[in-house]
Design a protein around this motif. Structure first.
Motif, PDB file in Angstrom:
ATOM      1  N   UNK A   1      50.634  77.679  -3.971  1.00 60.47           N
ATOM      2  CA  UNK A   1      51.315  76.804  -4.940  1.00 60.47           C
ATOM      3  C   UNK A   1      51.863  75.538  -4.259  1.00 60.47           C
ATOM      4  N   UNK A   2      52.618  75.748  -3.182  1.00 59.39           N
ATOM      5  CA  UNK A   2      53.361  74.630  -2.582  1.00 59.39           C
ATOM      6  C   UNK A   2      52.447  73.665  -1.821  1.00 59.39           C
ATOM      7  N   UNK A   3      51.451  74.227  -1.124  1.00 62.44           N
ATOM      8  CA  UNK A   3      50.568  73.375  -0.309  1.00 62.44           C
ATOM      9  C   UNK A   3      49.344  72.913  -1.103  1.00 62.44           C
ATOM     10  N   UNK A   4      48.761  73.839  -1.863  1.00 60.22           N
ATOM     11  CA  UNK A   4      47.439  73.546  -2.421  1.00 60.22           C
ATOM     12  C   UNK A   4      47.422  73.225  -3.912  1.00 60.22           C
ATOM     13  N   UNK A   5      48.557  73.236  -4.576  1.00 60.50           N
ATOM     14  CA  UNK A   5      48.541  72.953  -6.013  1.00 60.50           C
ATOM     15  C   UNK A   5      49.565  71.879  -6.415  1.00 60.50           C
TER      16      UNK A   5
END
Ligand code: ADP
Ligand code: MG
Length: 399
Positions: free
Chosen positions: A167-171
């Motif tokens: 969630x935090x890095x890739x979205x």
């Protein structure tokens, strides 16, 4: 017993070098999730106690399972067999209460802080490349027998923490946020460079898919400048609660990406120490790649156990893939720490809002370029050349 008394009791029981009659305890953690204490006696003997609770330190309403703590311990145990010198000594783990007692690294400082002060370390590249090569390559199933490797993958499955990264890095950085952290004047640029950039979203989607599906190596999972302690002699890597089996380029790239923030901060600071620092750090990044590659080339034949991986072409293609991943994940790390919800501390070093906005534009340029060109950048030296070139470019956005 209150929490502090309980922590002191556990620590002094397993660390007999602490005088239990004269021990006290205080919280040193600054994190959002866990409680970290120092237990110390009047002579200064001490240990660190990390307690993973189901309630988060900064938001008691938000529950998180304590599995991360068992994972952290399992990871430290695995690392103690591969790189014992590069981690804190672990004294005890309490499975029921999720309490880890470890060596107090009080002679060290967090790498991020050291780099924010433009300090340089002569052994840095050698130690980092050794840590990365040993922990990553030696845990692949080119080296480890397949059954054992699968068992390790099972033990180090970490769905909750991986979901956070997904969630935090890739979205999140690629979607409109309620409270944007970037400079308001960069809004239009971030929208076109990230939110509406189909080509970039595709490539980040592929990197995210690899993160989720390629169980290549045992990763630290949050390998950035806040997970490394350093002093004049050596480094210690800690806080591996995000550990899991993933693509090895993720650890390499995340770390390199996190180094490019202090690098750029130094670059935008007009002093002699900053100039020397930038030169040292850029050179160190090149040397990390060079040394990893020579470790790989020199040790491959002796380490690899799979007969099907013994051709020269396999050796070359495998390395090329890791290298490409590492550039891509350096890119996603740069983007998420610039435009994602958790902004990196380095921006605070840029007090002039105009300079800060310019730094954001440079970083978005670097991040997108690394993601998009990851398959064609030949090596670490070429990557640093590209980074220098992008930092020096006139300030017009060109992704
Ligand atoms: P979190 O998982 O909550 O981020 P960390 O393991 O990163 O917890 O620890 C939080 C802080 O506590 C670190 O940034 C560091 O300042 C301190 N700390 C953690 N482990 C040690 C240690 N072994 N020795 C000294 N300080 C430590
Ligand atoms: Mg931490």
């Amino acid at each position: 017993m209150d929490r502090h008394e309980e922590i002191i009791a556990i620590a002094t029981r397993v660390a007999s070098f602490i005088d239990s009659e004269n021990a006290y305890c205080y919280e040193i953690g600054d994190g959002t999730v866990n409680y970290v204490y120092r237990v110390e006696d009047v002579e200064g003997h001490s240990v660190i106690v990390k307690h993973a609770d189901t309630t988060r330190r900064n938001a008691e309403g938000l529950l998180l399972s304590t599995d991360r703590s068992a994972i952290e311990y399992a990871q430290f145990q695995a690392l103690s067999e591969i790189v014992p010198n590069f981690i804190p000594r672990i004294y005890y783990y309490d499975r029921e209460r999720h309490i880890l007692v470890m060596e107090d690294l009080k002679e060290f400082e967090i790498l991020r802080e050291a780099l924010l002060n433009f300090r340089t370390f002569p052994n840095f590249a050698a130690q980092v490349s050794r840590y990365l090569f040993d922990t990553l390559f030696k845990t692949t199933d080119l080296v480890v027998p397949a059954a054992l490797k699968r068992e390790q993958v099972r033990k180090l499955t970490n769905p909750e923490m991986c979901a956070l990264t997904e969630k935090i890095v890739f979205t999140d950085p690629y979607e409109e946020q309620e409270e944007p952290v970037y400079s308001p004047e960069n809004k239009a640029l971030i929208e076109s460079a990230l939110y509406r950039n189909e080509a970039l979203r595709t490539q980040v989607g592929l990197l995210k898919y690899r993160y989720k599906n390629v169980s290549q190596s045992m990763l630290h999972g949050e390998m950035n400048t806040t997970s490394v302690f350093i002093n004049a002699d050596t480094i210690k890597v800690f806080d591996p609660e995000y550990a899991f089996y993933g693509p090895m380029g993720f650890d390499v790239g995340t770390f390199i990406g996190s180094l490019l923030f202090p690098w750029l901060l130094g670059k935008l600071t007009d002093t002699e120490p900053a100039r020397q620092f930038v030169e040292w750090l850029g050179d160190s990044i090149e040397r990390i790649y060079e040394r990893m590659q020579s470790e790989y080339e020199n040790n491959y034949d002796a380490l690899v156990t799979d007969a099907m991986a013994r051709t020269a072409e396999f050796k070359e293609l495998f390395y090329r893939e890791v290298l490409g991943d590492s550039f891509g994940y350096a890119g996603t790390e740069i983007i998420r720490r610039t435009a994602g919800s958790l902004r990196t501390r380095e921006f605070l070093g840029l007090r002039d809002p105009e300079k800060r906005a310019r730094a954001e534009r440079i970083l978005i340029r670097m991040g997108t370029r690394l993601v998009m060109h990851r398959h064609v950048i030949p090596d670490g030296r070429a990557m640093m050349q590209l980074i220098r070139q992008l930092a020096d470019m006139p300030d017009a956005f060109d992704a």
